[in-house]
Design a protein around this motif. Structure first.
Motif, PDB file in Angstrom:
ATOM      1  N   LEU A 284     -35.694 -35.278 -42.368  1.00  0.00           N
ATOM      2  CA  LEU A 284     -36.654 -34.341 -42.957  1.00  0.00           C
ATOM      3  C   LEU A 284     -37.603 -33.811 -41.883  1.00  0.00           C
ATOM      4  O   LEU A 284     -37.882 -32.605 -41.831  1.00  0.00           O
ATOM      5  N   GLN A 285     -38.099 -34.679 -41.034  1.00  0.00           N
ATOM      6  CA  GLN A 285     -39.002 -34.229 -39.969  1.00  0.00           C
ATOM      7  C   GLN A 285     -38.301 -33.256 -39.029  1.00  0.00           C
ATOM      8  O   GLN A 285     -38.914 -32.326 -38.490  1.00  0.00           O
ATOM      9  N   ALA A 286     -36.993 -33.442 -38.860  1.00  0.00           N
ATOM     10  CA  ALA A 286     -36.234 -32.566 -37.963  1.00  0.00           C
ATOM     11  C   ALA A 286     -36.166 -31.128 -38.464  1.00  0.00           C
ATOM     12  O   ALA A 286     -35.857 -30.207 -37.693  1.00  0.00           O
ATOM     13  N   THR A 287     -36.464 -30.910 -39.735  1.00  0.00           N
ATOM     14  CA  THR A 287     -36.472 -29.544 -40.278  1.00  0.00           C
ATOM     15  C   THR A 287     -37.745 -28.796 -39.923  1.00  0.00           C
ATOM     16  O   THR A 287     -37.883 -27.614 -40.235  1.00  0.00           O
ATOM     17  N   SER A 288     -38.705 -29.501 -39.292  1.00  0.00           N
ATOM     18  CA  SER A 288     -39.954 -28.879 -38.846  1.00  0.00           C
ATOM     19  C   SER A 288     -40.245 -29.347 -37.430  1.00  0.00           C
ATOM     20  O   SER A 288     -40.443 -30.543 -37.194  1.00  0.00           O
ATOM     21  N   LYS A 289     -40.284 -28.442 -36.490  1.00  0.00           N
ATOM     22  CA  LYS A 289     -40.384 -28.830 -35.081  1.00  0.00           C
ATOM     23  C   LYS A 289     -41.741 -29.423 -34.709  1.00  0.00           C
ATOM     24  O   LYS A 289     -41.814 -30.478 -34.090  1.00  0.00           O
ATOM     25  N   LYS A 293     -44.136 -33.426 -41.449  1.00  0.00           N
ATOM     26  CA  LYS A 293     -43.384 -33.172 -42.676  1.00  0.00           C
ATOM     27  C   LYS A 293     -42.782 -34.479 -43.163  1.00  0.00           C
ATOM     28  O   LYS A 293     -42.064 -35.155 -42.409  1.00  0.00           O
ATOM     29  N   THR A 294     -43.076 -34.845 -44.379  1.00  0.00           N
ATOM     30  CA  THR A 294     -42.488 -36.075 -44.908  1.00  0.00           C
ATOM     31  C   THR A 294     -42.373 -36.000 -46.427  1.00  0.00           C
ATOM     32  O   THR A 294     -42.689 -34.977 -47.039  1.00  0.00           O
ATOM     33  N   PHE A 295     -41.931 -37.089 -47.011  1.00  0.00           N
ATOM     34  CA  PHE A 295     -41.659 -37.103 -48.448  1.00  0.00           C
ATOM     35  C   PHE A 295     -42.947 -37.254 -49.260  1.00  0.00           C
ATOM     36  O   PHE A 295     -43.914 -37.888 -48.813  1.00  0.00           O
ATOM     37  N   ASP A 296     -42.903 -36.667 -50.458  1.00  0.00           N
ATOM     38  CA  ASP A 296     -43.997 -36.866 -51.411  1.00  0.00           C
ATOM     39  C   ASP A 296     -43.794 -38.157 -52.200  1.00  0.00           C
ATOM     40  O   ASP A 296     -44.766 -38.808 -52.582  1.00  0.00           O
ATOM     41  N   HIS A 297     -42.528 -38.507 -52.460  1.00  0.00           N
ATOM     42  CA  HIS A 297     -42.215 -39.679 -53.284  1.00  0.00           C
ATOM     43  C   HIS A 297     -41.010 -40.435 -52.719  1.00  0.00           C
ATOM     44  O   HIS A 297     -40.021 -39.811 -52.305  1.00  0.00           O
ATOM     45  N   PHE A 298     -41.107 -41.748 -52.715  1.00  0.00           N
ATOM     46  CA  PHE A 298     -39.951 -42.621 -52.518  1.00  0.00           C
ATOM     47  C   PHE A 298     -39.694 -43.335 -53.851  1.00  0.00           C
ATOM     48  O   PHE A 298     -40.615 -43.935 -54.427  1.00  0.00           O
ATOM     49  N   VAL A 299     -38.448 -43.277 -54.347  1.00  0.00           N
ATOM     50  CA  VAL A 299     -38.063 -43.971 -55.578  1.00  0.00           C
ATOM     51  C   VAL A 299     -37.153 -45.125 -55.199  1.00  0.00           C
ATOM     52  O   VAL A 299     -36.151 -44.939 -54.491  1.00  0.00           O
ATOM     53  N   MET A 300     -37.484 -46.329 -55.693  1.00  0.00           N
ATOM     54  CA  MET A 300     -36.717 -47.533 -55.325  1.00  0.00           C
ATOM     55  C   MET A 300     -36.347 -48.282 -56.604  1.00  0.00           C
ATOM     56  O   MET A 300     -36.992 -49.251 -56.997  1.00  0.00           O
ATOM     57  N   LEU A 323     -48.092 -36.313 -34.744  1.00  0.00           N
ATOM     58  CA  LEU A 323     -48.031 -35.113 -35.592  1.00  0.00           C
ATOM     59  C   LEU A 323     -48.987 -35.185 -36.776  1.00  0.00           C
ATOM     60  O   LEU A 323     -49.254 -34.173 -37.437  1.00  0.00           O
ATOM     61  N   PHE A 324     -49.496 -36.360 -37.035  1.00  0.00           N
ATOM     62  CA  PHE A 324     -50.311 -36.594 -38.230  1.00  0.00           C
ATOM     63  C   PHE A 324     -51.757 -36.160 -37.977  1.00  0.00           C
ATOM     64  O   PHE A 324     -52.295 -36.329 -36.882  1.00  0.00           O
ATOM     65  N   ASN A 325     -52.382 -35.603 -39.015  1.00  0.00           N
ATOM     66  CA  ASN A 325     -53.807 -35.280 -38.954  1.00  0.00           C
ATOM     67  C   ASN A 325     -54.458 -35.671 -40.269  1.00  0.00           C
ATOM     68  O   ASN A 325     -53.787 -36.066 -41.222  1.00  0.00           O
TER      69      ASN A 325
END
Length: 419
Positions: A284-289, A293-300, A323-325
């Motif tokens: 997913l991060q690779a889709t934004s240079k 960019k990351t997930f809103d939800h993880f379902v387990m 990359l985080f702010n």
């Protein structure tokens, strides 16, 4: 009222339907059709009143009269209260003994099985979960000697085109056809029930979580099965990365994606859960240079073992910290699990903390009761945001190196869901 029961057939292993026929003799009053209502009201406490039966029957000898059936413990009319005896005499109606016949098809599956099983048997199995044309039963070992009979009784009496199975997936009755078709959450699902996991009792939980996902949000479904979370979420407009360790589940998920005409927004994987979480985050991060960019939800949704996979989240974003702010987001984690504790929140959050190395924020953590799976054993979904402290911490060392997934590992993954 003494409820009618079938004749006892203790020890029967092979079903003999004719053995459950019985004849009940009872008193009836033959009254003019126009006076049925009057007599029914007057004799309301003395009527037959048995489940799935009528208190008034047609008179085979005349269309002008009806037969009102009285309770089975009456031997003669004089056993009734005097005022009712007087009413019968004053109205000039006749009374007589009448035989009622009840055969195998009259009884419920539970009644038949109670008549067959040992007197001290407990929790006699008469319920099942229906998955398409398949009915799934979990039988305790105690009932294995009657497994064929149990399957046939429910197949007969519940009039369902079904396949009954216990944990070893043995066909007990019905057609040997394990390909099920189910509709849920606006999607169609097709799969081989002998090779994948599906539980129709979880449809409410599937819907509940899907309602949380918004259009264009990113959802990571770690134990996706054939897609009961992933497909409805993608159809709703979320972007879903969906994984399952079982190759059969993975293949059926891809088939269901096609069948539901979902042409984009869903990416199926076939990996170990831990490896998938790491890979999905990278993909997913690779889709934004240059932007976070990351997930809103993880379902387990693997309640028997999902908590054990939470160790993957410690340090999951360690390499992406630059990359985080402060305005960036971190995902919500929705993890299903079992507990026998009377304080479910304390038990589950402590287990989460032990695995992740840090307790989730109590003010932002919610616990949703899903269902009871056994006496004193409940299924819950704990939801909490991944904290930055855990997300960017030094990662745990790998607990296992995944070089190859053996069939036995896949079976363990399937069996972990069965409750």
């Amino acid at each position: 009222m003494n409820v009618l029961t079938p004749p006892l057939q203790r020890g029967m292993k092979e079903l003999e339907r004719s053995a459950f026929k019985t004849v009940v003799g009872t008193l009836v009053i033959k009254v003019p059709t126009k006076k049925v209502g009057v007599f029914m009201k007057a004799f309301d406490k003395d009527l037959f009143n048995q489940p799935r039966t009528r208190n008034v029957l047609p008179d085979p000898e005349s269309k002008e009269t009806k037969l009102i059936i009285l309770r089975t413990d009456l031997e003669k009319i004089d056993d009734l209260p005097q005022e009712k005896v007087d009413m019968i005499k004053e109205e000039g109606v006749s009374t007589f003994k009448h035989n009622l016949e009840f055969d195998y098809n009259f009884w419920t599956a539970e009644q038949i099985l109670h008549a067959v099983m040992p007197e001290d048997a407990q929790d006699i199995p008469s319920s099942f979960t229906q998955i398409g044309h398949i009915a799934h039963m979990n039988l305790r070992e105690y009932y294995y000697p009657w497994k064929k009979l149990i399957g046939q009784v429910i197949l007969d009496i519940d009039s369902i085109d079904t396949t009954f199975r216990f944990f070893k997936m043995e066909v007990l009755a019905g057609e040997d056809n394990m390909i099920a078709e189910v509709k849920e959450s606006g999607c169609k699902f097709k799969f081989d029930f002998s090779k994948v996991y599906w539980n129709s009792r979880l449809h409410t939980e599937h819907d509940r979580l899907v309602q949380l996902f918004k259009k264009n949000e990113y959802v990571c479904d770690v134990f996706a099965g054939v897609g009961p979370f992933a497909l409805p979420a993608a159809k709703k407009g979320a972007i879903v990365y969906a994984n399952d360790l079982n190759p059969s589940s993975h293949e059926w998920m891809k088939e269901n994606i096609k069948a539901n005409k979902i042409t984009n927004g869903i990416y199926p994987y076939n990996m170990d859960g831990r490896a998938f979480i790491r890979q999905a985050v990278k993909d997913l991060q690779a889709t934004s240079k240059d932007e976070w960019k990351t997930f809103d939800h993880f379902v387990m949704n693997l309640p028997a073992t999902a908590i054990e996979f939470l160790d993957t989240f410690r340090g999951l974003y360690h390499d992406q910290k630059h990359l985080f702010n402060t305005r960036a987001k971190l995902p919500m984690i929705h993890c299903h699990c079992f507990t026998k504790s009377t304080d479910a929140m304390q038990d589950i959050t402590e287990r989460v903390a032990n695995i992740m190395g840090g307790k989730p924020d109590p003010l932002k953590t919610t616990l949703h009761w899903v269902r009871n799976v056994a006496p004193k054993k409940d299924m819950y979904c704990v939801s909490f945001p991944l904290s930055s402290e855990l997300a960017f911490a030094a990662p745990h060392s790998e607990k296992r190196k995944i070089e190859q997934v053996s069939p036995s590992t896949i079976e363990q993954s399937k069996s972990a869901r069965t409750e």
